[in-house]
Design an enzyme around this catalytic site. Sequence first.
Site, mmCIF file in Angstrom:
data_model
loop_
_atom_site.group_PDB
_atom_site.id
_atom_site.type_symbol
_atom_site.label_atom_id
_atom_site.label_comp_id
_atom_site.label_asym_id
_atom_site.label_seq_id
_atom_site.Cartn_x
_atom_site.Cartn_y
_atom_site.Cartn_z
ATOM 1 N N HIS A 96 44.763 -39.205 -65.818
ATOM 2 C CA HIS A 96 43.334 -40.412 -65.962
ATOM 3 C C HIS A 96 43.641 -41.446 -66.561
ATOM 4 O O HIS A 96 43.546 -41.880 -66.622
ATOM 5 C CB HIS A 96 42.300 -38.672 -66.549
ATOM 6 C CG HIS A 96 41.161 -38.817 -66.468
ATOM 7 N ND1 HIS A 96 40.756 -40.434 -65.762
ATOM 8 C CD2 HIS A 96 39.798 -37.663 -67.456
ATOM 9 C CE1 HIS A 96 38.811 -39.648 -66.205
ATOM 10 N NE2 HIS A 96 38.705 -38.448 -66.658
ATOM 11 N N HIS A 120 43.941 -42.281 -56.165
ATOM 12 C CA HIS A 120 42.250 -41.409 -56.814
ATOM 13 C C HIS A 120 42.166 -40.813 -55.646
ATOM 14 O O HIS A 120 42.393 -41.245 -54.459
ATOM 15 C CB HIS A 120 41.416 -43.061 -56.211
ATOM 16 C CG HIS A 120 40.100 -42.590 -57.280
ATOM 17 N ND1 HIS A 120 39.237 -41.990 -57.520
ATOM 18 C CD2 HIS A 120 40.094 -43.763 -59.220
ATOM 19 C CE1 HIS A 120 38.516 -41.883 -58.629
ATOM 20 N NE2 HIS A 120 38.997 -42.421 -59.499
ATOM 21 N N ASP A 163 43.182 -48.580 -63.509
ATOM 22 C CA ASP A 163 44.067 -48.717 -64.336
ATOM 23 C C ASP A 163 45.099 -50.241 -64.686
ATOM 24 O O ASP A 163 45.775 -50.494 -65.368
ATOM 25 C CB ASP A 163 45.259 -47.749 -65.146
ATOM 26 C CG ASP A 163 43.439 -46.762 -65.741
ATOM 27 O OD1 ASP A 163 43.142 -46.847 -66.127
ATOM 28 O OD2 ASP A 163 43.618 -45.110 -65.437
#
Length: 436
Positions: free
Chosen positions: A272, A313, A370
């Site tokens: 995460h 994802h 990210d």
Amino acid sequence: MPNKTEPEKTFTLTNDQTGESVKLPVVEGTYGPHCIDIRGLHKATGHFTLDPSFTATGSCKSKITYIDGDEGVLLHRGYNIKELAKESTYLETCYLLLYGELPQEKELKEFEDVITNHTMVHEQIKEVYEGFRRDAHPMAIMCGVVGTMAAFYHDSLDIWDLEQREISAHRLIAKIPTLAAMAMKYSKGQPYVYPRNDLKFTENFLHMCFSVPAEEYKLRAPVVRAMERILILHADHEQNASTSTVRLAGSSQANPMACIASGITSLWGPSHGGANQAVLEMLDEIGHKDNIPEFLERAKDKNDPFKLMGFGHRVYKNFDPRAEVMKESCDEVLAELGIDNPQLELAMELEKIALNDPYFIDRKLFPNVDFYSGIILKAMGFPVEMFTVLFAVSRTVGWISQWKEMMEGSTLKIGRPRQLYTGEPERPYVPMNKRK
Ligand code: CMC
């Protein structure tokens, strides 16, 4: 994006063994797949459903955020994230998430004033920091100090009082950046920097992180803008692991500070929010573009725990719209700071090779938000350990908006999943001297 189509009214489920059928209501939202409402299933059939990791289960109805994973669309209250990242500010986006509409000028000014006036934290909170080792991970500190806020702000913990819920929301949005900057200062052994009310939210945050008594931090417009964008891009993401954690904690009627602390703990993991730190560590480990093929092979090997961090994802199966904006910001910030960053070159090469590799193509694995954020944050001067903390700073508004929505809805009920028990059948207790 799919159009709203004629709703199916019911879904019939038939038991192959007995031939018995049950009709379940089908509910539809503004967009997205229709949902089969299974709340009556157990009563009607005696069965539960089994969906570990919630790959096919909606846990709530929400009006806050919509993601179309196939099309790479992210909407907050109906507004596209790309437009918000370009046109809005972080505090305006916070207002939008919390209250459902873009603010009028006066409303925004009042909201900015309220947040600015809550940025200081109780002076005694400093002593909580002293209890941590200097080398503690700042996320460990955040898990502690955010929960500790419940010990300092008793006057806003009544979850049934609308005004107190409101004050708690404002306190969390305003104070978590201060607590985050203090965590950074503590680990560096530098004095804490108090907030400054003459600065805007993001400027003040950078000031608290980077100013030292010997030298004021010089704010640079492109860097402030990039930080603002990072905050906007991470502000909410519907029912991800940390948000679901916040909702589950809140469903037991826990106070908001405790709920947000639970969100922070869930965010910390590398699957995460911890992925931004993990991406930079991975790039360091890869070291040179000649080593990319070896690491790609490792990422494909099911016996190797290594994964390509910043890739993949649960919901986005085409591209992550946040990653696109982030990549643009990355170029701008590095150009502004005059940094020729070999890690960015390595990241771009890795992205290019992975996106042409059948393993990643077949599994629809693309760079996520990210993948690039760490490179920008590092260029700004943030220590790698702070990256996930910055994610938490930004996501606080999403968590608290989702918590408020749940509290203000008509169906607050403690969350309590069931299970499929696969352990031993009941057996008699065995005295110690008879155990084999
Ligand atoms: N590297 C290599 N293989 C991968 C990766 C990856 N990063 N991500 C998924 N896969 C493979 C996975 O092994 C599986 O293969 P197979 O079908 O052969 O078993 C397939 O792709 C489907 O993946 P999954 O594990 O079922 O997907 P998931 O939805 O459970 O996990 C994820 C999503 C984000 C946890 C995962 O893609 C991952 O671990 N990525 C790396 C960590 C990361 O970047 N996380 C940040 C997510 S975005 C920010 C946020 O929301 O927090």
